[in-house]
Design a protein around this motif. Structure first.
Motif, PDB file in Angstrom:
ATOM      1  N   CYS A  73     -60.743  37.090  52.347  1.00  0.00           N
ATOM      2  CA  CYS A  73     -59.755  37.439  53.364  1.00  0.00           C
ATOM      3  C   CYS A  73     -60.452  37.746  54.688  1.00  0.00           C
ATOM      4  O   CYS A  73     -61.419  38.490  54.729  1.00  0.00           O
ATOM      5  N   CYS A  76     -59.316  41.858  55.617  1.00  0.00           N
ATOM      6  CA  CYS A  76     -59.845  43.010  54.880  1.00  0.00           C
ATOM      7  C   CYS A  76     -61.066  42.685  54.035  1.00  0.00           C
ATOM      8  O   CYS A  76     -61.571  43.531  53.323  1.00  0.00           O
ATOM      9  N   CYS A  89     -53.563  37.047  50.992  1.00  0.00           N
ATOM     10  CA  CYS A  89     -54.448  38.033  50.386  1.00  0.00           C
ATOM     11  C   CYS A  89     -53.630  39.007  49.528  1.00  0.00           C
ATOM     12  O   CYS A  89     -52.604  39.532  49.971  1.00  0.00           O
ATOM     13  N   CYS A  92     -53.870  42.781  51.456  1.00  0.00           N
ATOM     14  CA  CYS A  92     -53.241  43.070  52.745  1.00  0.00           C
ATOM     15  C   CYS A  92     -52.199  42.027  53.149  1.00  0.00           C
ATOM     16  O   CYS A  92     -51.626  42.111  54.225  1.00  0.00           O
TER      17      CYS A  92
HETATM   18 ZN   LIG Z   1     -56.784  40.933  52.990  1.00  0.00          ZN
END
Ligand SMILES: [Zn+2]
Length: 116
Positions: A73, A76, A89, A92
């Motif tokens: 990702c 994050c 993701c 997040c």
């Molecule tokens: Zn993420």
């Protein structure tokens, strides 16, 4: 069937390798195929089975290593398994990521019989 032409080119590459070392038979072949390489595993198996007839690979033991696609990702930095390019993701819900693996389609190793 697109897997058939893939099978043909795999055999072509393998035969070239075997000829380069003066071998007449290929006894084993290991393939790495990513889950996002756009290939149906079952179709590839079937295609290989048909395509090896009358080639140096006729009696070769073919192993297909399934490589699970993974992405990182961009937001994050979570690494997660991905099955489709549009997957978000799991942590997040971010949509931007970098594909780490899963697009490979390559020969990992070839075992040839001793030169006669
Ligand atoms: Zn993420």
């Amino acid at each position: 069937m697109h897997e058939f032409s893939i099978a043909m080119s795999i055999i072509e590459i393998a035969e070239k390798e075997a000829k380069a070392v003066n071998s007449k038979y290929i006894s084993a072949l290991d393939l790495d195929v990513g889950t996002m390489a756009g290939i149906e595993y079952y179709a590839l198996d079937t295609a290989l089975e048909m395509a090896v007839k009358d080639t140096m690979m006729e009696n070769a033991k073919i192993k297909v290593n399934k490589i699970q696609a993974k992405a990182l990702c961009s937001d994050c930095k979570t690494e997660f398994e991905i099955s489709c390019i549009t997957d978000s993701c799991p942590k997040c819900n971010g949509l931007f990521h970098e594909i780490l693996s899963g697009k490979e389609l390559k020969i990992r190793s070839i075992v040839v019989e001793d030169a006669v």
